[in-house]
Write an enzyme that holds these catalytic residues in place. Structure first.
Site, PDB file in Angstrom:
ATOM      1  N   THR A 105       0.843  -1.273  -0.054  1.00  0.00           N
ATOM      2  CA  THR A 105       0.097  -0.035  -0.128  1.00  0.00           C
ATOM      3  C   THR A 105       0.958   1.168   0.009  1.00  0.00           C
ATOM      4  OG1 THR A 105      -1.949  -1.046   1.568  1.00  0.00           O
ATOM      5  CG2 THR A 105      -2.002   1.261   1.236  1.00  0.00           C
ATOM      6  N   LYS A 180      -7.894   1.491  -2.918  1.00  0.00           N
ATOM      7  CA  LYS A 180      -7.622   1.157  -1.513  1.00  0.00           C
ATOM      8  C   LYS A 180      -7.601   2.134  -0.745  1.00  0.00           C
ATOM      9  CE  LYS A 180      -4.935  -0.989   1.948  1.00  0.00           C
ATOM     10  NZ  LYS A 180      -5.583  -2.281   2.354  1.00  0.00           N
ATOM     11  N   LYS A 255      -1.720   4.848   8.688  1.00  0.00           N
ATOM     12  CA  LYS A 255      -0.995   4.959   7.297  1.00  0.00           C
ATOM     13  C   LYS A 255      -1.955   5.085   6.197  1.00  0.00           C
ATOM     14  CE  LYS A 255       1.642   2.032   3.972  1.00  0.00           C
ATOM     15  NZ  LYS A 255       2.058   1.189   3.704  1.00  0.00           N
TER      16      LYS A 255
HETATM   17  P1  NAD Z   1       6.120  -6.021   7.182  1.00  0.00           P
HETATM   18  O1  NAD Z   1       6.618  -4.817   7.957  1.00  0.00           O
HETATM   19  O2  NAD Z   1       5.983  -7.148   8.136  1.00  0.00           O
HETATM   20  O3  NAD Z   1       6.675  -6.858   5.737  1.00  0.00           O
HETATM   21  C1  NAD Z   1       7.493  -5.854   4.861  1.00  0.00           C
HETATM   22  C2  NAD Z   1       8.776  -6.521   4.558  1.00  0.00           C
HETATM   23  O4  NAD Z   1       9.579  -5.928   3.666  1.00  0.00           O
HETATM   24  C3  NAD Z   1       9.698  -6.443   6.056  1.00  0.00           C
HETATM   25  O5  NAD Z   1       9.964  -7.825   6.263  1.00  0.00           O
HETATM   26  C4  NAD Z   1      11.023  -5.900   5.657  1.00  0.00           C
HETATM   27  O6  NAD Z   1      12.344  -6.320   5.807  1.00  0.00           O
HETATM   28  C5  NAD Z   1      11.056  -6.194   3.721  1.00  0.00           C
HETATM   29  N1  NAD Z   1      11.907  -4.982   3.299  1.00  0.00           N
HETATM   30  C6  NAD Z   1      11.744  -3.738   3.381  1.00  0.00           C
HETATM   31  N2  NAD Z   1      12.459  -3.181   2.505  1.00  0.00           N
HETATM   32  C7  NAD Z   1      13.107  -4.147   1.714  1.00  0.00           C
HETATM   33  C8  NAD Z   1      14.076  -4.317   0.690  1.00  0.00           C
HETATM   34  N3  NAD Z   1      14.914  -3.174   0.378  1.00  0.00           N
HETATM   35  N4  NAD Z   1      14.676  -5.389   0.394  1.00  0.00           N
HETATM   36  C9  NAD Z   1      13.933  -6.692   0.945  1.00  0.00           C
HETATM   37  N5  NAD Z   1      12.886  -6.697   1.627  1.00  0.00           N
HETATM   38  C10 NAD Z   1      12.698  -5.373   2.281  1.00  0.00           C
HETATM   39  O7  NAD Z   1       4.685  -5.242   6.437  1.00  0.00           O
HETATM   40  P2  NAD Z   1       3.496  -6.075   6.175  1.00  0.00           P
HETATM   41  O8  NAD Z   1       2.419  -5.951   7.427  1.00  0.00           O
HETATM   42  O9  NAD Z   1       3.728  -7.603   5.573  1.00  0.00           O
HETATM   43  O10 NAD Z   1       2.593  -5.163   5.298  1.00  0.00           O
HETATM   44  C11 NAD Z   1       3.466  -4.969   4.006  1.00  0.00           C
HETATM   45  C12 NAD Z   1       2.357  -4.166   2.902  1.00  0.00           C
HETATM   46  O11 NAD Z   1       1.340  -4.375   2.980  1.00  0.00           O
HETATM   47  C13 NAD Z   1       2.438  -2.630   3.422  1.00  0.00           C
HETATM   48  O12 NAD Z   1       2.288  -1.716   2.313  1.00  0.00           O
HETATM   49  C14 NAD Z   1       1.027  -2.617   4.293  1.00  0.00           C
HETATM   50  O13 NAD Z   1       0.543  -1.426   4.425  1.00  0.00           O
HETATM   51  C15 NAD Z   1       0.349  -3.532   3.363  1.00  0.00           C
HETATM   52  N6  NAD Z   1      -0.746  -4.186   4.091  1.00  0.00           N
HETATM   53  C16 NAD Z   1      -0.732  -4.739   5.289  1.00  0.00           C
HETATM   54  C17 NAD Z   1      -1.817  -5.247   5.844  1.00  0.00           C
HETATM   55  C18 NAD Z   1      -1.537  -5.918   7.456  1.00  0.00           C
HETATM   56  O14 NAD Z   1      -2.811  -6.292   8.100  1.00  0.00           O
HETATM   57  N7  NAD Z   1      -0.182  -6.234   7.730  1.00  0.00           N
HETATM   58  C19 NAD Z   1      -3.013  -5.204   5.220  1.00  0.00           C
HETATM   59  C20 NAD Z   1      -3.188  -4.589   4.167  1.00  0.00           C
HETATM   60  C21 NAD Z   1      -2.193  -3.920   3.306  1.00  0.00           C
END
Ligand code: NAD
Length: 307
Positions: A105, A180, A255
């Site tokens: 997102t 979204k 966010k």
């Molecule tokens: P998270 O922080 O658990 O996962 C993100 C991952 O990206 C981390 O493990 C991090 O180490 C990795 N990362 C960051 N930079 C990187 C790079 N340069 N190279 C490799 N890996 C890298 O976050 P999440 O909860 O999985 O959310 C991910 C996305 O999904 C976000 O944009 C969030 O807004 C969206 N989202 C989350 C939810 C939820 O309920 N968690 C629901 C809908 C949407």
């Protein structure tokens, strides 16, 4: 390369970058659907967990991208996506024509920049953020909102359906992110509306159950009331009954509302309630709500001392 397995379904080689709360189970579901998945994350322990699900750990994002038909990213914010695409060499490493699907997102403007950067590098791109949270990612029941070309959506669709229950093509580049943040602006505002109504009802001597019984079958009905009811009691499965353990964490709502507020300001759209909701959620997510469900905002709306 595109090939066909015994069941007649096309199997792909997919580079999956970002194996966190959402990306980990999404990558596992792609493996479950018969695809080869090369995974990468900055956190080595996440690579180990993903490997247990059949994801092949890649030494670098470039190594994963070079071997892939499709690159899926699931990252925290736009700066991570643009950084990977441009500065960390993801676009440069991929084969010409590779399809880039960003499921994070991110800001609508960042999504459009990511799309242009991909096209300028000879790639194809789709923004495809999700709704459904970690539970939906694990169960493979996410909803995807996609922005980009028809052909790109058609190609990505079997992969999105391996990770979710529904995929909607919303329009051109950035349209998935737009859908979204507009949806979540409705949700954030409606949760505050429902919460304020319960607090007003309490002050008028109305029981939460009575208000719920009326509003859930009347014109006040909405998801924030009937599924994620912010007061304990009327909806047993709602986070209010487990001390507001998420669910949908308040910082994620903050966010998404900040992204909606940015887009509204950039486009000169007044969105008065959206901007106010962004402000209230930013304050809640920073303090009492930092590890709570977004419905816990009701606890900040009561008169101090009357909780
Ligand atoms: P998270 O922080 O658990 O996962 C993100 C991952 O990206 C981390 O493990 C991090 O180490 C990795 N990362 C960051 N930079 C990187 C790079 N340069 N190279 C490799 N890996 C890298 O976050 P999440 O909860 O999985 O959310 C991910 C996305 O999904 C976000 O944009 C969030 O807004 C969206 N989202 C989350 C939810 C939820 O309920 N968690 C629901 C809908 C949407």
């Amino acid at each position: 390369m595109n090939s066909t397995n015994g069941s007649g379904r096309g199997t792909r080689t997919i580079a999956f970058v970002g194996l966190g709360h959402m990306g980990g189970p999404m990558a596992a579901n792609l493996v479950g659907a018969g695809h080869r998945v090369l995974g990468h994350d900055l956190v080595p322990a996440l690579l180990d967990t993903a490997a247990e699900e059949g994801v092949e750990p890649a030494g670098s994002v470039a190594e994963a991208a070079a071997a892939a038909d499709v690159v899926v990213t699931m990252l925290p914010a736009g700066k991570h996506v643009l950084g990977l695409y441009r500065d960390e060499g993801l676009l440069a490493a991929a084969r010409p024509g590779t399809l880039f699907v960003d499921c994070s997102t991110i800001d609508v403007a960042d999504a459009r920049h990511a799309h242009s950067a991909a096209v300028a590098a000879g790639m194809r791109a789709l923004d495809a953020p999700v709704s459904g949270g970690v539970v939906g990612a694990e169960a493979g029941t996410l909803t995807f909102m996609a922005g980009g070309g028809e052909a790109e959506f058609a190609e990505a669709r079997p992969l999105l359906e391996a990770m979710g229950k529904k995929a909607v093509h919303c329009g051109g580049p950035g349209a998935g992110q737009a859908a979204k943040i507009c949806n979540n602006m409705i949700l954030g505002i409606s949760m505050i509306a429902v919460s304020e109504a319960f607090v007003l009802g309490e002050s008028l001597g109305l029981s939460p159950q009575a208000l719920y019984d009326v509003a859930s079958t009347a014109s006040g009905q909405c998801w924030a009331l009937s599924v994620n009811c912010p007061v304990p009691g009327p909806v047993p499965a709602s986070p209010a009954n487990r001390d507001y353990r998420p669910g949908f964490a308040a910082p994620l709502m903050a966010k998404d509302l900040a992204l909606a507020a940015n887009a509204a300001r950039a486009g000169g759209v007044p969105a008065q309630l959206g901007l106010k909701a962004a402000e209230l959620y930013a304050a809640y997510a920073e303090e009492a709500g930092k590890d709570r469900d977004f419905s816990g905002i009701v606890t900040t709306l009561r008169t101090p001392g009357k909780e």
